[in-house]
Enzyme design. Structure first.
Site, short mmCIF file in Angstrom:
data_model
loop_
_atom_site.label_atom_id
_atom_site.label_comp_id
_atom_site.label_asym_id
_atom_site.label_seq_id
_atom_site.Cartn_x
_atom_site.Cartn_y
_atom_site.Cartn_z
NE ARG B 214 -5.00 -33.42 46.92
CZ ARG B 214 -4.82 -34.06 48.08
NH1 ARG B 214 -4.23 -33.47 49.09
NH2 ARG B 214 -5.27 -35.28 48.23
CD GLU B 230 -10.46 -38.75 47.41
OE1 GLU B 230 -11.42 -39.38 47.87
OE2 GLU B 230 -9.37 -38.66 47.98
CG ASN B 232 -9.31 -34.78 48.91
OD1 ASN B 232 -9.63 -35.80 49.49
ND2 ASN B 232 -8.52 -34.78 47.85
CB SER B 237 -2.79 -33.27 53.46
OG SER B 237 -2.97 -34.33 52.57
CE LYS B 443 -13.67 -42.17 48.12
NZ LYS B 443 -13.48 -41.82 49.56
CE LYS B 497 -12.48 -44.21 44.28
NZ LYS B 497 -12.36 -42.76 44.08
CD GLU B 501 -12.33 -39.01 53.11
OE1 GLU B 501 -11.49 -39.23 52.22
OE2 GLU B 501 -13.28 -38.23 52.95
N GLY B 502 -9.61 -42.91 52.55
CA GLY B 502 -8.42 -43.76 52.51
C GLY B 502 -8.51 -44.76 51.39
NE ARG B 584 -1.41 -37.64 46.76
CZ ARG B 584 -2.51 -37.78 47.49
NH1 ARG B 584 -2.43 -38.17 48.74
NH2 ARG B 584 -3.69 -37.54 46.96
#
Lengths: 608, 608
Positions: B214, B230, B232, B237, B443, B497, B501-502, B584
């Site tokens: 994604r 980014e 994934n 998910s 990244k 960054k 993750e997150g 989102r």
């Protein structure tokens, strides 16, 4: 555990659904597979899509797994008896632990994704706000083995009971007379009769009559007879969730076909929710105003809201043509010129309204049927009756009043709620049920109908009468001296049932004797509040119950409900259908040490 | 709120679905309606069924509501601008209160019935036991208006990124070299690289490579550019729940067509979950053992389990043919005689396997693909590697290892979990992702690819290179002296960054300056753990967010994720698709007083 309980919502369950595949009534093994393995093996007329067509064919066929080995021809699979596999339905407690855990997990996942859910009573807003505090509905892990002949017998009774309720409802005097003694001692029945009297006084006619009933039965082990427990004419619950449970079990049997060796096609497809939705849609069309809404009378807290939401969802999503249908008539004037100038000129609108949609697709969905949920208290505050009998609630004209509340005294905490009930009854909205349909479903009427020569007043067909009579358990009023004498000597063979809804109010065992003796000594008319019923002893079977994500191995008894939908207008009967079924399984009270004693869960049936 | 966050599961959401109607990619308004109102008004070739065909036609057409009045011809409906109706998406905060409440209620009902649910963090077992403690997934009430051109741009990038990841994954040295400095300061990346090195040492080839990616983007308001946040490559998910949210919004727009005046067909059908399921099924077929299972690597607690369950459900239910397909080959010997003697003799099995099913329906569902969920800890305990490379977990051969965990250091609490990861990587099971696919999504690699002339090492097509480069935001490593100087003077224009993750680990504003200065003064290599990225300022739009059954009027920013599926074997690419999307929406941090500040919800897009 004896017979005699089950109100419209007597399960400790709340509930929901009614699913895509639950579409036809009576599909159980009636269709022969076109894949007869011997003579039509390669049927090239067979068409995809897979999931529906092929799988159905497949599961109708005994030809399923081909033994590996040297054989080069197709062989029939051996039945589980032949190969000595224990039937997992008959012996669920001895299921292999790994398989059991997989079944449990997959069943929980299935119910979460497919809306087989209820409000969790431990979460505060779960009965008022949808989408909050949901938990899977309680269900059995596997279907219950049930004799096909008895299932068919129950299904055949549905249209007869539909008709019977309608006939009884038209005989106002029969209802008033039969309930006259009950009226004196049961305030709730008395209030219902009061409204009924008023309707008789003003000679109120219900020209469009809609019944969404459920007749509940138990199978008496000793006599092997299917006996009616009661007939619900108001708020017959679980059409949604019961449809889903059948799908859940079918899905598990398909997925674990190799290991369970059960045939999912032996679980009847359960059309309860789509059938109810269709009857509601047709009634709505009969009301003949595309702007009028369907009013659902609800309790202020309802953990079984998802069962109701499934019905409304199907009504809204699956029957857009009913909604647009009416609009066409309204707008047809505007379209006439275009219509005639195009290819559709020869079409008769009434008969071929599908063609209208081909020509005017833009009509569809310009108006959906609107469903409004209100409590009796809200209806009292927001309702009004126009001089022409039109019912307006919250500014909207009501086509149908569908009761999912109002069957219990607690739904009428004050005079306001009785005012709302009367207001609706006086209106020209279609009531499901009307006050007379409601009364026709009381236990006292059930007992009156069981008296000799009473059925004959309402039904002509002797075969129908015999069928109905055959499912009646022994039913007596408390003024039957001979019976009362017998009850006192053998109370374990009887149940005392009050007019009150809810099996929790039934009296069993030695309490029956004590209550009878008390009533006799008091000499009041309180006895009229009860009826006596033969106690039914259903087979106790081992089962696996699921609740709150936990499985319980228990011994249980089951009750089969058959839904019926009935609709007629002034001229004719428009719907008179059997509509799927509800199987409920309850931990046997003889198993009092059981972890889950006393709770009832949704089940489905596997036809033997 | 700036750019730069979003891990595979960075939402505070858990999640679920992927629905019946979400079946095709790119259906958005590409099809012209056959109901051209001027010249083909009565198209008799048009066929039912209604819900799909007619409604699609209807919503593609501007001809929808005919004004009432004297006119006897069909008129086109005016657009909302023409009739002065406020676009409810642009001004959701000024929606009529009654309409708002109806939308909220119906949206909550829809999500409950359709499995748009997550585990409720306030209920104890909600992350471990399905069916317990469910709550609707957080979502926006209405879709987000989004430029069609940018959506198409993002969709077009998906197959290019799929290919790019595959190419990068094959260049072991590039991965090792690019991450060499990161390795020294980031223990997690270091462990991944260690496994990667071992695979290089034994010259491990992944012949069947499956990617379910994604790529996340934001639309920068000032430049009007779609910029990548980014990519994934592990545990992408929400394919399930995002598909459902699109359906939810379509359903609301249909139901409230008259009042919202929005066209549900402008919400692209979201095929994410079915597309992922199809890619998994095809990969499973490639593995070529009908008894081998799909192993899902999961976290021990997962409130987003329903998103995963939807994917597995579709895999199991919708692709039975893939499962049976393999069985046919195994059993074909047994059938050959029958097969040839019947009508199918001329059929080529490889090319026309559908015909095989017509002739042998009994093969379908004799074996379903089995999905097994395990944590890394469990895999360590139950996993073994056979000498031929076969991965066995819990006694079952594994065809595919699909990671929905393992992307975060917390997934590896001890050496055991690293052992499990290594074990799987060494095996011949298909890994989704393999260690090199995983690393290709870091990244640091994103930043390396943004350097001049790096893309050219992996892609040939100049147009593709230009497209990819156009979506790259400014990306720099911390050893770029010029950039660091600029960052210190204008930190508000950058994001720092870490490899972690997150989005919660990203550094914004004055903290960027402080961190940079600290790193400079310390003079360690810790700077290699970070990259610098241009800060993206997306448009802030008013929105209505739903969480826990409550709606919130907030100002929010949105991020568009485009799913991509890629599968190839030794010979060729089998799947290279764009697969639906994830929108989102997150409360803007500039709106700190907001009730719901900081929470992100699922959204869909309405193409402008």
């Amino acid at each position: 555990m004896g017979a005699g309980h089950s109100t419209p919502c007597s399960l400790s369950l709340p509930t929901t659904v009614g699913f895509a595949t639950a579409a036809t009534a009576f599909p159980i093994n009636k269709l022969k597979s076109p894949f007869n393995p011997t003579n039509r093996f390669c049927n090239t007329h067979f068409r995809l899509p897979f999931k529906t067509a092929i799988e159905n064919q497949l599961s109708n066929s005994t030809l399923r797994v081909v033994k590996c080995g040297g054989s080069s021809t197709v062989e029939e699979i051996k039945t589980q008896e032949e190969i000595g596999v224990k039937n997992p339905m008959a012996h669920p407690h001895s299921l292999d632990q790994e398989l059991l855990e997989q079944l449990v997990y997959d069943a929980l996942v299935w119910s979460s994704l497919r809306g087989l859910v209820v409000g969790d009573r431990s979460v505060q807003r779960s009965g008022t706000v949808p989408g909050v505090g949901m938990v899977h509905a309680p269900f059995t892990l596997l279907p219950l083995s049930f004799p096909e002949s008895h299932y068919r017998q129950a299904c055949e009774l549905a249209p007869i009971f539909n008709e019977l309720v309608d006939r009884v409802s038209l005989d106002g005097n029969f209802l008033q007379d039969s309930l006259s003694r009950t009226k004196k001692v049961d305030p709730f029945t008395s209030r219902l009769l009061e409204i009924h009297s008023k309707m008789l006084e003003i000679d109120k006619k219900e020209e469009i009559r809609l019944g969404l009933h459920r007749s509940d039965y138990m199978l008496d082990e000793q006599t092997n007879m299917l006996l009616q427990i009661e007939l619900n004419t108001i708020s017959s619950s679980f059409p949604g969730l019961s449809s889903l449970v059948s799908e859940l079990h079918r899905s598990l049997l398909d997925q674990y076909r190799e290991r369970l060796k059960l045939d999912s096609e032996k679980i009847p497809r359960n059309s309860a929710v789509s059938c109810f939705a269709e009857a509601l849609a047709k009634a709505w069309t009969q009301y003949d105003n595309p702007r009028a809404v369907v009013l659902i009378v609800v309790q202020s807290e309802e953990r079984n809201m998802y069962d109701q939401h499934w019905l409304c969802t199907l009504l809204k999503e699956r029957y857009p043509f009913c909604h647009a249908y009416k609009l066409i008539y309204i707008r047809i004037q505007q379209y006439r010129k275009v219509f005639i100038s195009k290819q559709c000129k020869s079409v008769s609108l009434e008969k071929h309204f599908f063609n209208v949609f081909r020509c005017f697709p833009q009509l569809i969905n310009t108006h959906n049927v609107t469903v409004v949920r209100k409590t009796l208290t809200e209806i009292d505050a927001q309702g009004e009756l126009l001089p022409d009998g039109t019912l307006i609630v919250g500014g909207k004209e009501v086509a149908i009043v569908y009761f999912r509340a109002g069957y219990s005294p607690t739904d009428y905490p004050s005079e306001l709620e009785w005012g709302a009930r009367l207001l609706m009854e006086q209106s020209s909205a279609i009531k499901c049920p009307s006050i007379s349909y409601h009364l026709a479903g009381t236990k006292k009427i059930q007992q009156e109908l069981a008296k000799p020569n009473v059925l004959e007043r309402f039904l002509e067909n002797e075969e129908d009468i015999a069928k109905v009579r055959r499912c009646f358990a022994g039913l007596w009023s408390l003024d039957d001296v001979e019976v009362v004498k017998d009850v006192i000597s053998r109370p374990e063979l009887y149940v005392m049932k009050p007019q009150r809804e809810g099996g929790g109010n039934n009296i069993y065992g030695d309490d029956v004797r004590k209550t009878l003796q008390r009533l006799q000594s008091e000499g009041t008319e309180e006895d009229a509040a009860f009826i006596l019923m033969q106690r039914i002893f259903p087979t106790i079977t081992p089962t696996i119950l699921m609740r709150d994500g936990i499985f319980y191995k228990e011994d249980a008894v089951s009750e089969l409900g058959i839904y019926g939908a009935y609709l007629r207008n002034k001229e004719k009967v428009l719907v008179n259908d059997q509509c799927g079924y509800l199987m409920r399984t309850k931990v046997s009270s003889s198993n009092e040490g059981g972890v889950a004693a006393g709770f009832a869960v949704l089940d489905s049936i596997y036809l033997d």
